[in-house]
Design an enzyme around this catalytic site. Structure first.
Site, PDB file in Angstrom:
ATOM      1  N   SER A 103      -3.542 -45.501 -27.278  1.00 33.63           N
ATOM      2  CA  SER A 103      -3.198 -44.605 -26.170  1.00 33.63           C
ATOM      3  C   SER A 103      -1.991 -43.719 -26.434  1.00 33.63           C
ATOM      4  O   SER A 103      -1.621 -42.920 -25.590  1.00 33.63           O
ATOM      5  CB  SER A 103      -3.000 -45.414 -24.885  1.00 33.63           C
ATOM      6  OG  SER A 103      -1.864 -46.214 -25.012  1.00 33.63           O
TER       7      SER A 103
ATOM      8  N   LYS B  39       0.713 -48.063 -15.771  1.00 36.93           N
ATOM      9  CA  LYS B  39       1.437 -46.979 -16.443  1.00 36.93           C
ATOM     10  C   LYS B  39       2.017 -46.000 -15.427  1.00 36.93           C
ATOM     11  O   LYS B  39       3.156 -45.556 -15.565  1.00 36.93           O
ATOM     12  CB  LYS B  39       0.496 -46.257 -17.401  1.00 36.93           C
ATOM     13  CG  LYS B  39       0.161 -47.095 -18.634  1.00 36.93           C
ATOM     14  CD  LYS B  39      -0.860 -46.410 -19.495  1.00 36.93           C
ATOM     15  CE  LYS B  39      -1.149 -47.211 -20.748  1.00 36.93           C
ATOM     16  NZ  LYS B  39      -2.238 -46.643 -21.534  1.00 36.93           N
TER      17      LYS B  39
ATOM     18  N   GLY C  73      -1.228 -60.684 -13.935  1.00 37.03           N
ATOM     19  CA  GLY C  73      -0.262 -59.623 -13.661  1.00 37.03           C
ATOM     20  C   GLY C  73       1.037 -59.879 -14.377  1.00 37.03           C
ATOM     21  O   GLY C  73       1.251 -60.954 -14.933  1.00 37.03           O
ATOM     22  N   PRO C  74       1.915 -58.877 -14.377  1.00 32.63           N
ATOM     23  CA  PRO C  74       3.198 -59.041 -15.068  1.00 32.63           C
ATOM     24  C   PRO C  74       4.064 -60.119 -14.419  1.00 32.63           C
ATOM     25  O   PRO C  74       3.758 -60.548 -13.302  1.00 32.63           O
ATOM     26  CB  PRO C  74       3.851 -57.669 -14.941  1.00 32.63           C
ATOM     27  CG  PRO C  74       3.006 -56.864 -14.045  1.00 32.63           C
ATOM     28  CD  PRO C  74       1.752 -57.573 -13.756  1.00 32.63           C
ATOM     29  N   PRO C  75       5.114 -60.553 -15.089  1.00 29.55           N
ATOM     30  CA  PRO C  75       5.944 -61.626 -14.531  1.00 29.55           C
ATOM     31  C   PRO C  75       6.624 -61.182 -13.239  1.00 29.55           C
ATOM     32  O   PRO C  75       6.941 -60.003 -13.072  1.00 29.55           O
ATOM     33  CB  PRO C  75       7.001 -61.862 -15.608  1.00 29.55           C
ATOM     34  CG  PRO C  75       6.507 -61.186 -16.828  1.00 29.55           C
ATOM     35  CD  PRO C  75       5.585 -60.116 -16.408  1.00 29.55           C
ATOM     36  N   GLY C  76       6.805 -62.135 -12.348  1.00 25.95           N
ATOM     37  CA  GLY C  76       7.576 -61.875 -11.134  1.00 25.95           C
ATOM     38  C   GLY C  76       6.837 -61.128 -10.046  1.00 25.95           C
ATOM     39  O   GLY C  76       7.454 -60.611  -9.128  1.00 25.95           O
ATOM     40  N   VAL C  77       5.507 -61.082 -10.110  1.00 25.56           N
ATOM     41  CA  VAL C  77       4.774 -60.387  -9.042  1.00 25.56           C
ATOM     42  C   VAL C  77       4.265 -61.352  -7.985  1.00 25.56           C
ATOM     43  O   VAL C  77       3.586 -60.961  -7.051  1.00 25.56           O
ATOM     44  CB  VAL C  77       3.593 -59.551  -9.586  1.00 25.56           C
ATOM     45  CG1 VAL C  77       4.099 -58.349 -10.341  1.00 25.56           C
ATOM     46  CG2 VAL C  77       2.675 -60.388 -10.440  1.00 25.56           C
ATOM     47  N   GLY C  78       4.555 -62.635  -8.154  1.00 22.57           N
ATOM     48  CA  GLY C  78       4.217 -63.591  -7.108  1.00 22.57           C
ATOM     49  C   GLY C  78       2.990 -64.432  -7.386  1.00 22.57           C
ATOM     50  O   GLY C  78       2.418 -65.016  -6.464  1.00 22.57           O
ATOM     51  N   LYS C  79       2.602 -64.549  -8.643  1.00 15.77           N
ATOM     52  CA  LYS C  79       1.396 -65.336  -8.965  1.00 15.77           C
ATOM     53  C   LYS C  79       1.608 -66.808  -8.611  1.00 15.77           C
ATOM     54  O   LYS C  79       0.778 -67.431  -7.953  1.00 15.77           O
ATOM     55  CB  LYS C  79       1.059 -65.196 -10.463  1.00 15.77           C
ATOM     56  CG  LYS C  79       0.828 -63.768 -10.894  1.00 15.77           C
ATOM     57  CD  LYS C  79       0.416 -63.652 -12.326  1.00 15.77           C
ATOM     58  CE  LYS C  79       1.479 -64.071 -13.303  1.00 15.77           C
ATOM     59  NZ  LYS C  79       2.663 -63.189 -13.342  1.00 15.77           N
ATOM     60  N   THR C  80       2.727 -67.344  -9.091  1.00 14.27           N
ATOM     61  CA  THR C  80       2.992 -68.758  -8.848  1.00 14.27           C
ATOM     62  C   THR C  80       3.168 -69.035  -7.362  1.00 14.27           C
ATOM     63  O   THR C  80       2.630 -70.009  -6.825  1.00 14.27           O
ATOM     64  CB  THR C  80       4.255 -69.194  -9.602  1.00 14.27           C
ATOM     65  OG1 THR C  80       4.177 -68.691 -10.917  1.00 14.27           O
ATOM     66  CG2 THR C  80       4.409 -70.687  -9.627  1.00 14.27           C
TER      67      THR C  80
END
Ligand code: ADP
Length: 888
Positions: free
Chosen positions: A784, A827, A409-416
């Site tokens: 696209s 999107k 996912g994009p940065p800052g979505v809570g993966k870490t």
């Protein structure tokens, strides 16, 4: 010493292979070959008076070089019974055929007559073979006129080369000769002195210098050195005494220099040796002194400590053996020795690595784990559910080879933070290995110890840091590894993630297998596509899309604000950020899929508040309890304000408590003015799209990037030209082709779309079209943007503005069909973030909308498109009026 000799006109010849006997030199030889035995017998042994023989250098054919004149008779020393005459002609060298064609011997044309100083005859016992040992003295040079064989050996007709007495006397008057001879004598004298010093011999050699004529001395000196065959030959060929002297001076001088250099080196080595011996002695003494003083912190003790540490490290037996071998090596080394340090660092690593140490896994409580995940993260219901499933499987079968979770996912979505929550839920330690930008395989596997500055790979290093063998290890940004000439980190990662192979993970630095099977790996990536398929195959991908503004608001109020306040030593008593302000931060200051910038902005507000709190304290009436306060930071301020008794609280006291000692009448409430003061003027607003689409030729597209979905404007303009298409904005091949397709489609439909007057009229007649994708520094590619490009072109040619509240995405075929594209969820979220109200999507993408949160969909009008005409219909205000007249 050799006096002048009467040479006979013919001499028996003894060939010297690759060797020269110079006049004045004395040599001892042993003759065994039939020809040489015969020669000695007939020419020396059986003669009444002292006989002479000629010594003629011969050169092996392999060594033939153009040095000096040479003769080439057929056979070598081993001659058959024949007698042939070989005329030595005017030319310097001749090649004469012999019996034995293979062994061609090249005779030198000049030789030295020699007499026997001593002769002894021997008969070998069983064979009865006769041999001679002869001590020969070189007398004078001769040249060979003619070479012939007599019986088994060669004889030569010769002519003397040395000067007569009268000639010699004449030369001796020559000033050049005098200089040369003086020079030679000085050099020779120097050499003698050096040699005498070395060998402590008496002045016998010096006497030579006084008594022997200098031209003979030259030969004698040179004969006593080891010089090459070529140099010997050239000395022999120096018939002219002046040439001979200068050559000899050069050789003597060279010999002298080489002796001096050798001496210097010996002295140096001796000096060094004694220095290190001295050091060793001093060190031993120092050790003894330290022992006496009971001062034991020297290297040896360090090694003992290291050994103890190694013993307690719990290494497997085979690794323990390697470690011991290395330790033995270390013990034998001096600390100053090269390699000592590297060996020691290696052993330290072996001792530090957690071979057995593991965090004790408490009985996994799924309910508690769920609570923990809920406590740390808002939303993400499906993701949390999947994590709980994963943990449940681990609970039932702890050694199960579960899949490796990969959060994408994009940065800052809570993966870490999700990964660290997993670690907390399992009661394990957490270690993060950043793989972003890793291109060198050695970063994963380490460098071999033979390299200078070698070190272990990041995994082993991480394990050393975390000091347990069963941590949760986060392989962060696994999609950012790349391969180049330094190897492929992905292939090393394959081994790491393969449960079959990671039992014996081989780090090149460690050079012994390490068991990684107890480590729980979790990976993160921004995008799935760059992850090599074999690696992706080993992982279970869990996608984390970006958050909606509403979700962000919840995350901010429930998680981010409390955390930020706590981190800044504040509480809600000090700072209150109303929801409306959080919304404003979300809308006007951040435009991201995750919440990282949001958190950063909130932190900025908290910092500003902290400063105000600290400043405000000046004006505060000091309560009774204030005198108990004491943060070193605040000491001075309080002391200024009032005379109070001070008590210093240790530094580790929680900031929170300290700040609570303030009595704040009311908390700061963040308002718009404070937002602007701290964060600056708003960066984004909903009017942006409207402003940018204010002129014809611009359309709003939706794209997908590593940072999640985004809005991409497309600008088209026309100018006078020759019908060319210009494209700018760092475009890839695919997007360039999309632009071509779009232009072609618009040109074909020009009349139908009422963009051109008559059927045959050309849309590009006398003009060029330029299409630009703003944010020119960011590379863009993908199909696209097809529908967006057509919309921009139609808008340009019709001079009608596209709707600013409508964004679109979709690939278009040459015939005008709209094909589905990827990343719909991201999107749509991006469109929502930008305040867009209507989204045109390929019809076949409608199914992807299930992933989009209902709250987002509620605020959007989704417009499906099957063909390009549908897109145009939705993209322009009041539909596409010119369409009614077309046959579309
Ligand atoms: P990533 O690894 O995806 O780049 P992080 O895990 O570093 O993102 O998250 C950035 C910050 O956002 C962290 O402080 C994290 O706790 C917070 N965060 C992200 N998502 C959530 C969520 N759903 N709930 C609470 N906090 C979140």
């Amino acid at each position: 010493m050799a006096e002048s000799v009467e040479l006979p006109s013919r001499l028996g010849i003894l060939p010297f292979r690759n060797k020269v006997l110079l006049p004045g030199a004395i040599i001892r030889i042993r003759c065994t070959s039939p020809s040489s035995v015969k020669l000695v017998e007939q020419e020396l042994w059986q003669r009444e008076e002292k006989g002479l023989i000629g010594i003629l250098p011969v050169r092996d054919s392999a060594e033939t070089m153009a040095v000096g004149p040479m003769l080439y008779p057929g056979a070598g020393a081993d001659l058959g019974e024949r007698s042939s005459k070989h005329q030595v002609g005017t030319s310097d060298s001749h090649k004469l055929d012999g019996k034995n064609q293979q062994e061609v011997i090249h005779w030198h044309t000049r030789g030295v007559a020699a007499r026997a100083l001593h002769l002894s005859r021997g008969v070998e016992k069983p064979s009865g073979r006769v041999t001679y040992i002869v001590v020969l003295e070189g007398l004078c040079r001769f040249s060979v006129q003619e070479l012939s064989t007599r019986g088994t050996y060669y004889t030569a007709r010769i002519a003397p080369l040395d000067m007569t007495k009268a000639e010699m006397e004449l030369v001796e008057q020559d000033p050049e000769f005098m200089t040369l001879s003086r020079h030679f004598k000085t050099t020779a004298m120097e050499l003698i002195s050096v040699l005498e010093q070395k060998q402590k011999t008496g002045g016998r050699t010096k006497v030579l210098l006084e008594t022997v004529p200098v031209h003979k001395l030259a030969d004698i000196f040179v004969a006593s050195f080891e010089i090459s065959f070529e140099e010997q030959l050239s000395m022999l060929d120096s018939v002219d005494v002046k040439v001979r002297l200068s050559k000899a001076t050069e050789l003597v001088d060279r010999h002298l220099q080489s002796i001096r250099v050798a001496e210097k080196i010996t002295q140096k080595v001796e000096g060094q040796l004694s220095k290190s011996q001295k050091e060793f002695l001093l060190r031993q003494q120092m050790r003894a002194i330290k022992e006496e003083l009971g001062d034991n912190d020297d290297d040896e003790d360090d090694v003992a400590v290291l050994e103890r540490k190694m013993q307690n490290a719990g290494m497997p037996p085979n690794i323990w053996k390697t470690a011991q071998r290395e330790l033995r090596r270390l013990k034998k080394m001096q600390p100053q020795q090269p390699g000592y340090n590297s060996s020691r660092v290696y052993l330290e690593l072996l001792a530090d690595l957690p071979w057995q140490t593991a965090s004790e896994e408490s009985e996994l409580d799924l309910k508690a784990a769920k609570e923990r995940l809920d406590h740390d993260h808002y939303g993400l219901v499906k993701v949390k559910q999947r994590i709980i499933e994963y943990l449940a499987v681990r609970k039932l079968k702890p050694d199960a080879r579960g899949p490796i979770l990969c959060f994408v996912g994009p940065p800052g979505v809570g993966k870490t933070s999700l990964a660290s929550s997993i670690a907390a839920a399992l009661g394990r330690k957490f270690v993060r290995i950043s793989l972003g930008g890793v291109k060198d395989e050695a970063d994963i596997r380490g460098h071999r110890r033979t390299y200078i500055g070698s070190m272990p790979g990041r995994l082993i290093d991480g394990l050393k840091r975390v000091a347990v063998c069963n941590p949760v290890m986060l392989l962060d940004e696994i999609d950012k590894t790349g391969s180049d000439v330094r190897g492929d980190p992905a292939s090393a990662l394959l081994e790491v993630l393969d449960p079959e192979q990671n039992k014996t993970f081989n780090d090149h630095y460690l050079n012994v297998p390490y068991d990684l099977s107890k480590v729980i790996f979790v990976a993160t990536a921004n995008r799935m596509q760059p992850i090599p398929p074999p690696l992706l195959d080993r992982m279970e991908v869990i996608e984390l899309p970006g958050y909606t503004p509403e979700e962000k608001l919840r995350i901010a109020t429930r998680h981010l604000i409390p955390r930020v306040l706590d981190q800044h030593g504040l509480s809600s008593d000090f700072l209150h950020i109303p929801e409306a302000m959080v919304k404003l931060v979300i809308q006007s200051y951040t435009r991201e899929a995750g919440v990282r910038n949001l958190e950063r902005n909130l932190a900025a507000l908290a910092r500003a508040a902290a400063v105000r709190v600290a400043e405000q304290e000046h004006d505060m009436p000091l309560g009774k309890e204030v005198h108990q306060l004491a943060s070193p930071l605040l000491e001075s301020r309080v002391a200024d304000g009032a005379e109070v008794e001070m008590e210093v609280i240790p530094l580790d006291v929680n900031n929170h408590e300290i700040s609570n000692t303030f009595r704040v009448p009311s908390p700061f409430i963040v308002d718009e003015a404070m937002l602007e003061k701290v964060l600056g003027p708003p960066r984004y607003d909903d009017r942006e799209t409207a402003e940018r689409v204010a002129t014809p030729g611009i359309s709003v597209g939706l794209v997908w990037t590593a940072f999640g979905g985004d809005v991409q404007f497309v600008e088209a303009t026309a100018m006078v030209g020759k019908g060319d298409l210009h494209l700018t904005g760092q475009l890839g091949d695919v997007i360039k082709e999309s632009a071509q397709i779009a232009l072609t489609w618009v040109r074909v439909r020009a009349t139908e779309l009422k963009l051109a007057a008559a059927e045959e009229s050309n849309l590009l007649e006398g003009r060029d079209v330029h299409i630009h994708f703003p944010a020119g520094a960011v590379p863009k590619d993908g199909p696209s943007a097809g529908v967006t490009l057509v919309t921009a072109l139609v808008s340009l040619f019709s001079q009608r503005r596209a709707r600013a509240d409508t964004a679109m995405t979709g690939e278009m075929t040459l015939r005008g069909l709209v094909l589905p594209v990827g990343g719909i969820k991201d999107k749509v979220l991006a469109a929502h973030r930008y305040g867009i109200k209507r989204v045109i999507l390929p019809e076949r993408n409608l199914k992807d909308l299930v992933e989009v949160p209902a709250a987002v969909l509620a605020g959007l009008e989704i417009l499906p498109a099957k063909r390009m005409e549908d897109v145009l219909e939705h993209a322009f205000e009041g539909g596409c009026p010119w369409r009614q007249h077309s046959k579309l």
